[in-house]
Design a protein around this motif. Structure first.
Motif, PDB file in Angstrom:
ATOM      1  N   PRO A   1       0.800  -1.225   0.000  1.00  0.00           N
ATOM      2  CA  PRO A   1       0.000   0.000   0.000  1.00  0.00           C
ATOM      3  C   PRO A   1       0.837   1.282   0.000  1.00  0.00           C
ATOM      4  O   PRO A   1       0.389   2.322  -0.499  1.00  0.00           O
TER       5      PRO A   1
ATOM      6  N   LYS B   1     -10.393  -7.490  -0.268  1.00  0.00           N
ATOM      7  CA  LYS B   1      -9.855  -6.866   0.945  1.00  0.00           C
ATOM      8  C   LYS B   1      -8.553  -6.111   0.645  1.00  0.00           C
ATOM      9  O   LYS B   1      -8.266  -5.066   1.246  1.00  0.00           O
ATOM     10  N   ASP B   2      -7.779  -6.639  -0.294  1.00  0.00           N
ATOM     11  CA  ASP B   2      -6.543  -5.966  -0.681  1.00  0.00           C
ATOM     12  C   ASP B   2      -6.836  -4.699  -1.481  1.00  0.00           C
ATOM     13  O   ASP B   2      -6.121  -3.696  -1.367  1.00  0.00           O
TER      14      ASP B   2
ATOM     15  N   LYS C   1      -9.481  -2.831  -1.039  1.00  0.00           N
ATOM     16  CA  LYS C   1      -9.922  -1.849  -0.050  1.00  0.00           C
ATOM     17  C   LYS C   1      -8.727  -1.216   0.657  1.00  0.00           C
ATOM     18  O   LYS C   1      -8.691   0.005   0.877  1.00  0.00           O
ATOM     19  N   GLU C   2      -7.737  -2.030   1.000  1.00  0.00           N
ATOM     20  CA  GLU C   2      -6.550  -1.510   1.676  1.00  0.00           C
ATOM     21  C   GLU C   2      -5.802  -0.537   0.770  1.00  0.00           C
ATOM     22  O   GLU C   2      -5.316   0.512   1.217  1.00  0.00           O
TER      23      GLU C   2
ATOM     24  N   MET D   1      -7.060   1.310  -1.668  1.00  0.00           N
ATOM     25  CA  MET D   1      -7.814   2.553  -1.825  1.00  0.00           C
ATOM     26  C   MET D   1      -7.814   3.382  -0.540  1.00  0.00           C
ATOM     27  O   MET D   1      -7.850   4.616  -0.599  1.00  0.00           O
ATOM     28  N   ARG D   2      -7.753   2.738   0.616  1.00  0.00           N
ATOM     29  CA  ARG D   2      -7.609   3.491   1.866  1.00  0.00           C
ATOM     30  C   ARG D   2      -6.290   4.247   1.880  1.00  0.00           C
ATOM     31  O   ARG D   2      -6.211   5.389   2.357  1.00  0.00           O
ATOM     32  N   ALA D   3      -5.243   3.603   1.355  1.00  0.00           N
ATOM     33  CA  ALA D   3      -3.936   4.258   1.285  1.00  0.00           C
ATOM     34  C   ALA D   3      -3.987   5.470   0.357  1.00  0.00           C
ATOM     35  O   ALA D   3      -3.435   6.528   0.656  1.00  0.00           O
TER      36      ALA D   3
ATOM     37  N   ASP E   1      -6.674   7.259  -0.426  1.00  0.00           N
ATOM     38  CA  ASP E   1      -7.498   8.287   0.204  1.00  0.00           C
ATOM     39  C   ASP E   1      -6.746   8.986   1.337  1.00  0.00           C
ATOM     40  O   ASP E   1      -6.827  10.212   1.493  1.00  0.00           O
ATOM     41  N   GLY E   2      -5.987   8.212   2.123  1.00  0.00           N
ATOM     42  CA  GLY E   2      -5.208   8.803   3.208  1.00  0.00           C
ATOM     43  C   GLY E   2      -4.165   9.766   2.694  1.00  0.00           C
ATOM     44  O   GLY E   2      -3.925  10.826   3.295  1.00  0.00           O
TER      45      GLY E   2
ATOM     46  N   CYS F   1      -4.400  11.475  -0.089  1.00  0.00           N
ATOM     47  CA  CYS F   1      -5.130  12.651  -0.573  1.00  0.00           C
ATOM     48  C   CYS F   1      -5.446  13.605   0.575  1.00  0.00           C
ATOM     49  O   CYS F   1      -5.381  14.833   0.409  1.00  0.00           O
TER      50      CYS F   1
END
Length: 314
Positions: A57, A94-95, A97-98, A100-102, A104-105, A107
């Motif tokens: 990520p 699940k990977d 999602k991880e 895309m969280r990275a 978004d974080g 951003c």
């Protein structure tokens, strides 16, 4: 072709020279220019894109930081990013999602957001291929790119070099590092990623009359200086010992046997400034705890008779 960033000679010969269609209102592809721009009536739109193979990520974080830093170094700010994802069939949700969280974080750090993109699954890749494009704008006239560099300016390097590489190594190869270094030491190196943004120092540099800026990423400080010199058609005399480098960077690069001057350096920037020893930009960055250091002078011509041919000498 060699793995990694495309050789400059091939880039010019087989990419740039194939692009015959031009726009008068656009600043397009050029050596050393990390962005493209379209001039508008009230604002210049600035764009930068970066592809990355995502094995961790943190790769996604670096991609977002890289494009936002390029936009900032051009004197603009990223308003939004587009994300394109080519996913392997074996990838689990699940990977995704991880990942895309990275994104978004990252951003959130830049005060921007994902505003669109494209995703698809293909059998043509083994790892996710992420392409991030940042779009920003500025009302300032001109871009702070290598075309603005002239002789007799001074060079200031902010924060330090190889921050991106060392943070990545501290996060992804922690077990190896623990055989020599303490957990606290490794944690400190991993935290370099919290300082990837060059937006703050870019604003300070502009306030103090900077002529050009180059964010440091792929190719490290050596790559950035080479592109800056070649893009401007000038030469650089660089005092390597004055380029800021963290102790964690020295020791971790020594541990892995890599050259910090050629490693990913996200978070740092090279600024070309007028005045005595780049005093304006250097003092401004020091005042704001960014840690800018004068690294030497810019000279005319591409050859240095005393130190050999080439635009950069040490």
């Amino acid at each position: 072709m060699r793995k990694g960033k495309l050789q400059q000679s091939v880039l010019v010969r087989s990419v740039f020279k194939m692009l015959g269609q031009k726009r008068e209102d656009a600043a397009g592809s050029a050596v050393g220019r990390g962005v493209s721009a379209l001039a508008g009536e009230k604002e210049t739109q600035v764009f930068s894109c970066a592809p990355v193979l995502v094995k961790d990520p943190e790769d996604a974080v670096l991609a977002v930081c890289r494009v936002c830093n390029s936009v900032a170094a051009a004197g603009a700010s990223a308003k939004g990013v587009l994300v394109s994802l080519m996913l392997p069939e074996a990838m689990e949700e699940k990977d995704l999602k991880e990942l895309m969280r990275a994104v978004d974080g990252a951003c959130v750090r830049y005060g921007t957001a994902v505003i669109g993109g494209h995703t698809e699954v293909t059998d043509g890749v083994l790892y996710p291929v992420l392409t991030v494009t940042a779009a920003g704008g500025t009302t300032r006239a001109g871009l702070f790119d290598p075309s603005c560099v002239t002789a007799d300016l001074d060079l200031v390097v902010t924060k330090g070099i190889a921050l991106g590489a060392v943070s990545y190594l501290a996060k992804t190869r922690r077990d190896e590092l623990l055989t020599r270094f303490s957990p606290g030491f490794i944690h400190g190196a991993a935290d370099f990623s919290e300082d990837y943004s060059v937006c703050h120092e870019a604003e300070i540099a502009i306030e103090h009359g900077v002529a050009a800026m180059q964010d440091l990423s792929e190719g490290g400080i050596f790559g950035a200086l080479w592109e800056m010199a070649d893009g401007a058609g000038i030469g650089l005399d660089v005092a390597l010992k004055r380029i800021p480098i963290q102790q964690e960077t020295v020791e971790i690069c020594e541990f892995f046997g890599v050259n910090p001057y050629q490693m990913l350096s996200d978070g740092g920037a090279a600024d070309c400034s007028g005045g005595r020893r780049g005093a304006g930009a250097e003092n401004g960055t020091r005042r704001d705890s960014i840690g800018g250091d004068w690294a030497d002078d810019i000279r005319k011509g591409e050859d240095s008779p005393e130190r050999g041919r080439g635009p950069v000498s040490g």
